[in-house]
Design a protein around this motif. Structure first.
Motif, PDB file in Angstrom:
ATOM      1  N   TYR A  29       4.904 -10.780 -11.831  1.00 22.10           N
ATOM      2  CA  TYR A  29       3.421 -10.326 -10.868  1.00 22.10           C
ATOM      3  C   TYR A  29       2.926  -9.401 -10.143  1.00 22.10           C
ATOM      4  CZ  TYR A  29       0.585 -10.795  -6.739  1.00 22.10           C
ATOM      5  OH  TYR A  29       0.076 -11.075  -5.301  1.00 22.10           O
ATOM      6  N   LYS A  30       3.949  -8.110 -10.324  1.00 15.37           N
ATOM      7  CA  LYS A  30       3.275  -7.429  -9.787  1.00 15.37           C
ATOM      8  C   LYS A  30       3.100  -5.797 -10.287  1.00 15.37           C
ATOM      9  CE  LYS A  30       6.988  -6.415  -5.342  1.00 15.37           C
ATOM     10  NZ  LYS A  30       7.868  -5.869  -4.433  1.00 15.37           N
ATOM     11  N   LYS A  31       3.428  -6.597 -12.479  1.00 16.91           N
ATOM     12  CA  LYS A  31       3.399  -5.567 -13.023  1.00 16.91           C
ATOM     13  C   LYS A  31       2.038  -5.671 -13.521  1.00 16.91           C
ATOM     14  CE  LYS A  31       6.283  -4.709 -16.265  1.00 16.91           C
ATOM     15  NZ  LYS A  31       6.894  -3.201 -15.773  1.00 16.91           N
ATOM     16  N   GLY A  32       1.636  -6.654 -13.209  1.00 21.05           N
ATOM     17  CA  GLY A  32      -0.046  -6.990 -13.261  1.00 21.05           C
ATOM     18  C   GLY A  32      -0.971  -6.055 -12.450  1.00 21.05           C
ATOM     19  N   LEU A  33      -0.766  -6.264 -11.185  1.00 23.79           N
ATOM     20  CA  LEU A  33      -0.909  -5.383 -10.011  1.00 23.79           C
ATOM     21  C   LEU A  33      -0.611  -3.877 -10.170  1.00 23.79           C
ATOM     22  CD1 LEU A  33      -0.797  -8.159  -7.228  1.00 23.79           C
ATOM     23  CD2 LEU A  33      -2.804  -7.715  -8.585  1.00 23.79           C
ATOM     24  N   LEU A  34      -0.023  -2.825 -10.756  1.00 24.31           N
ATOM     25  CA  LEU A  34       0.252  -2.148 -10.900  1.00 24.31           C
ATOM     26  C   LEU A  34      -0.093  -0.168 -11.855  1.00 24.31           C
ATOM     27  CD1 LEU A  34       3.950  -1.959  -9.509  1.00 24.31           C
ATOM     28  CD2 LEU A  34       1.628  -1.701  -8.115  1.00 24.31           C
ATOM     29  N   LYS A  35      -1.756  -1.345 -12.014  1.00 25.58           N
ATOM     30  CA  LYS A  35      -2.694  -0.200 -13.079  1.00 25.58           C
ATOM     31  C   LYS A  35      -2.250   0.746 -12.417  1.00 25.58           C
ATOM     32  CE  LYS A  35      -2.360  -3.648 -16.343  1.00 25.58           C
ATOM     33  NZ  LYS A  35      -0.729  -3.855 -17.641  1.00 25.58           N
ATOM     34  N   GLY A  36      -3.276   1.651 -13.111  1.00 26.52           N
ATOM     35  CA  GLY A  36      -3.628   3.151 -12.673  1.00 26.52           C
ATOM     36  C   GLY A  36      -4.726   3.159 -11.658  1.00 26.52           C
ATOM     37  N   PHE A  37      -4.827   3.501 -10.896  1.00 24.37           N
ATOM     38  CA  PHE A  37      -5.601   3.634  -9.399  1.00 24.37           C
ATOM     39  C   PHE A  37      -5.863   5.204  -9.163  1.00 24.37           C
ATOM     40  CE2 PHE A  37      -2.893   0.610  -7.659  1.00 24.37           C
ATOM     41  CZ  PHE A  37      -3.357  -0.358  -7.566  1.00 24.37           C
ATOM     42  N   ASP A  38      -7.266   5.043  -9.105  1.00 24.76           N
ATOM     43  CA  ASP A  38      -7.982   6.212  -9.131  1.00 24.76           C
ATOM     44  C   ASP A  38      -7.882   6.376  -7.386  1.00 24.76           C
ATOM     45  OD1 ASP A  38      -9.847   8.931  -8.595  1.00 24.76           O
ATOM     46  OD2 ASP A  38     -11.580   8.000  -9.840  1.00 24.76           O
ATOM     47  N   TRP A  39      -6.577   7.347  -7.163  1.00 23.56           N
ATOM     48  CA  TRP A  39      -6.312   7.897  -6.450  1.00 23.56           C
ATOM     49  C   TRP A  39      -7.619   8.789  -5.044  1.00 23.56           C
ATOM     50  CZ3 TRP A  39      -3.190   4.524  -4.612  1.00 23.56           C
ATOM     51  CH2 TRP A  39      -2.141   3.803  -4.836  1.00 23.56           C
ATOM     52  N   LYS A  40      -7.792   9.639  -5.931  1.00 22.50           N
ATOM     53  CA  LYS A  40      -9.011  10.349  -5.036  1.00 22.50           C
ATOM     54  C   LYS A  40     -10.074   9.892  -4.452  1.00 22.50           C
ATOM     55  CE  LYS A  40      -6.752  14.316  -5.572  1.00 22.50           C
ATOM     56  NZ  LYS A  40      -5.972  14.709  -4.746  1.00 22.50           N
ATOM     57  N   LYS A  41     -10.662   9.285  -5.961  1.00 18.59           N
ATOM     58  CA  LYS A  41     -11.787   8.398  -5.218  1.00 18.59           C
ATOM     59  C   LYS A  41     -11.814   7.384  -4.234  1.00 18.59           C
ATOM     60  CE  LYS A  41     -14.941   5.323  -7.796  1.00 18.59           C
ATOM     61  NZ  LYS A  41     -15.504   4.502  -8.786  1.00 18.59           N
ATOM     62  N   ILE A  42     -10.332   6.568  -4.722  1.00 17.85           N
ATOM     63  CA  ILE A  42     -10.258   5.717  -3.389  1.00 17.85           C
ATOM     64  C   ILE A  42     -10.602   7.019  -1.994  1.00 17.85           C
ATOM     65  CG2 ILE A  42      -8.419   4.607  -2.234  1.00 17.85           C
ATOM     66  CD1 ILE A  42      -7.572   3.435  -4.789  1.00 17.85           C
ATOM     67  N   GLN A  43      -9.800   7.623  -2.015  1.00 16.81           N
ATOM     68  CA  GLN A  43     -10.006   8.816  -0.473  1.00 16.81           C
ATOM     69  C   GLN A  43     -10.799   8.380  -0.316  1.00 16.81           C
ATOM     70  OE1 GLN A  43      -6.995  11.480  -1.997  1.00 16.81           O
ATOM     71  NE2 GLN A  43      -5.429  11.379  -0.600  1.00 16.81           N
ATOM     72  N   LYS A  44     -12.094   9.283  -1.386  1.00 18.52           N
ATOM     73  CA  LYS A  44     -13.642  10.167  -0.726  1.00 18.52           C
ATOM     74  C   LYS A  44     -14.560   8.329  -0.646  1.00 18.52           C
ATOM     75  CE  LYS A  44     -13.094  13.062  -4.883  1.00 18.52           C
ATOM     76  NZ  LYS A  44     -14.368  13.465  -5.431  1.00 18.52           N
ATOM     77  N   THR A  45     -13.370   6.879  -1.292  1.00 18.68           N
ATOM     78  CA  THR A  45     -14.654   6.315  -0.872  1.00 18.68           C
ATOM     79  C   THR A  45     -14.006   4.937   0.645  1.00 18.68           C
ATOM     80  OG1 THR A  45     -15.251   5.718  -3.089  1.00 18.68           O
ATOM     81  CG2 THR A  45     -15.633   4.211  -1.407  1.00 18.68           C
ATOM     82  N   CYS A  46     -13.098   5.729   1.623  1.00 18.29           N
ATOM     83  CA  CYS A  46     -12.347   4.978   1.868  1.00 18.29           C
ATOM     84  C   CYS A  46     -12.252   5.809   3.509  1.00 18.29           C
ATOM     85  CB  CYS A  46     -11.477   3.922   1.959  1.00 18.29           C
ATOM     86  SG  CYS A  46     -11.151   2.214   3.545  1.00 18.29           S
ATOM     87  N   ARG A  47     -13.163   5.559   4.448  1.00 19.04           N
ATOM     88  CA  ARG A  47     -12.820   6.589   5.451  1.00 19.04           C
ATOM     89  C   ARG A  47     -11.854   6.110   6.650  1.00 19.04           C
ATOM     90  NH1 ARG A  47     -18.432   7.943   7.626  1.00 19.04           N
ATOM     91  NH2 ARG A  47     -19.460   7.497   6.091  1.00 19.04           N
ATOM     92  N   ARG A  48     -10.853   4.910   6.786  1.00 19.41           N
ATOM     93  CA  ARG A  48      -9.694   4.647   7.069  1.00 19.41           C
ATOM     94  C   ARG A  48      -9.283   3.589   6.628  1.00 19.41           C
ATOM     95  NH1 ARG A  48      -9.905   4.573  13.523  1.00 19.41           N
ATOM     96  NH2 ARG A  48      -8.176   5.178  13.410  1.00 19.41           N
ATOM     97  N   VAL A  49      -7.095   4.145   6.893  1.00 21.61           N
ATOM     98  CA  VAL A  49      -7.083   2.937   6.338  1.00 21.61           C
ATOM     99  C   VAL A  49      -5.515   2.515   6.235  1.00 21.61           C
ATOM    100  CG1 VAL A  49      -5.480   2.024   4.107  1.00 21.61           C
ATOM    101  CG2 VAL A  49      -7.384   3.891   3.690  1.00 21.61           C
ATOM    102  N   TYR A  50      -5.016   1.593   6.930  1.00 19.74           N
ATOM    103  CA  TYR A  50      -4.470   0.898   7.692  1.00 19.74           C
ATOM    104  C   TYR A  50      -3.269  -0.434   7.145  1.00 19.74           C
ATOM    105  CZ  TYR A  50      -6.873   2.288  11.915  1.00 19.74           C
ATOM    106  OH  TYR A  50      -7.789   2.388  12.786  1.00 19.74           O
ATOM    107  N   PHE A  51      -1.878   0.318   7.071  1.00 21.22           N
ATOM    108  CA  PHE A  51      -0.894   0.101   6.059  1.00 21.22           C
ATOM    109  C   PHE A  51      -0.036  -0.730   6.622  1.00 21.22           C
ATOM    110  CE2 PHE A  51      -2.309   3.906   4.049  1.00 21.22           C
ATOM    111  CZ  PHE A  51      -2.712   2.845   2.675  1.00 21.22           C
ATOM    112  N   ILE A  52      -0.241  -2.567   7.047  1.00 18.17           N
ATOM    113  CA  ILE A  52       0.457  -2.976   7.823  1.00 18.17           C
ATOM    114  C   ILE A  52       2.027  -3.845   6.794  1.00 18.17           C
ATOM    115  CG2 ILE A  52       0.798  -5.271   9.454  1.00 18.17           C
ATOM    116  CD1 ILE A  52      -2.533  -4.593  10.223  1.00 18.17           C
ATOM    117  N   ALA A  53       3.383  -3.653   7.918  1.00 18.20           N
ATOM    118  CA  ALA A  53       4.364  -3.540   6.260  1.00 18.20           C
ATOM    119  C   ALA A  53       5.209  -4.259   8.014  1.00 18.20           C
ATOM    120  CB  ALA A  53       4.766  -2.674   6.308  1.00 18.20           C
TER     121      ALA A  53
END
Length: 105
Positions: A29-53
């Motif tokens: 399940y997780k392997k399918g979701l862990l494809k590469g992400f463009d971290w810089k683009k995500i940082q530029k596109t999203c103003r605030r991010v919260y990680f609830i754990a």
């Protein structure tokens, strides 16, 4: 992908993960979701991010995974104590509404 010029004001990730962890049942399940992400683009596109754990997530989506995501994206880790995986399947009916989430919306 978002069209150019679109800005996301806020993202809230609940029980997010970046690594497969030790639970072999979850690897496919997780392997399918862990494809590469463009971290810089995500940082530029999203103003605030919260990680609830939760500090005792049985599916290995806890504080360590939130920290990995925060290291890549910035934002804020919200660590809740003893909440498991934030689901109703295990009998925690308060997550039908998830009152803590309202603080961040």
């Amino acid at each position: 992908a978002l069209p150019r010029g679109i800005q996301v004001q806020k993202s809230i990730l609940v029980a997010g993960f970046m690594e497969e962890g030790e639970n072999k049942k979850l690897h496919a399940y997780k392997k399918g979701l862990l494809k590469g992400f463009d971290w810089k683009k995500i940082q530029k596109t999203c103003r605030r991010v919260y990680f609830i754990a939760s500090d005792n997530d049985p599916y290995l989506c806890g504080a360590d995974q939130a920290q990995i995501l925060q290291d890549r994206l910035g934002g804020e880790v919200v660590l809740m104590s003893g909440e498991g995986h934030f689901n109703v399947e295990k009998g925690n009916t308060k997550y039908k509404q998830f009152p803590e989430l309202l603080k961040y919306i």
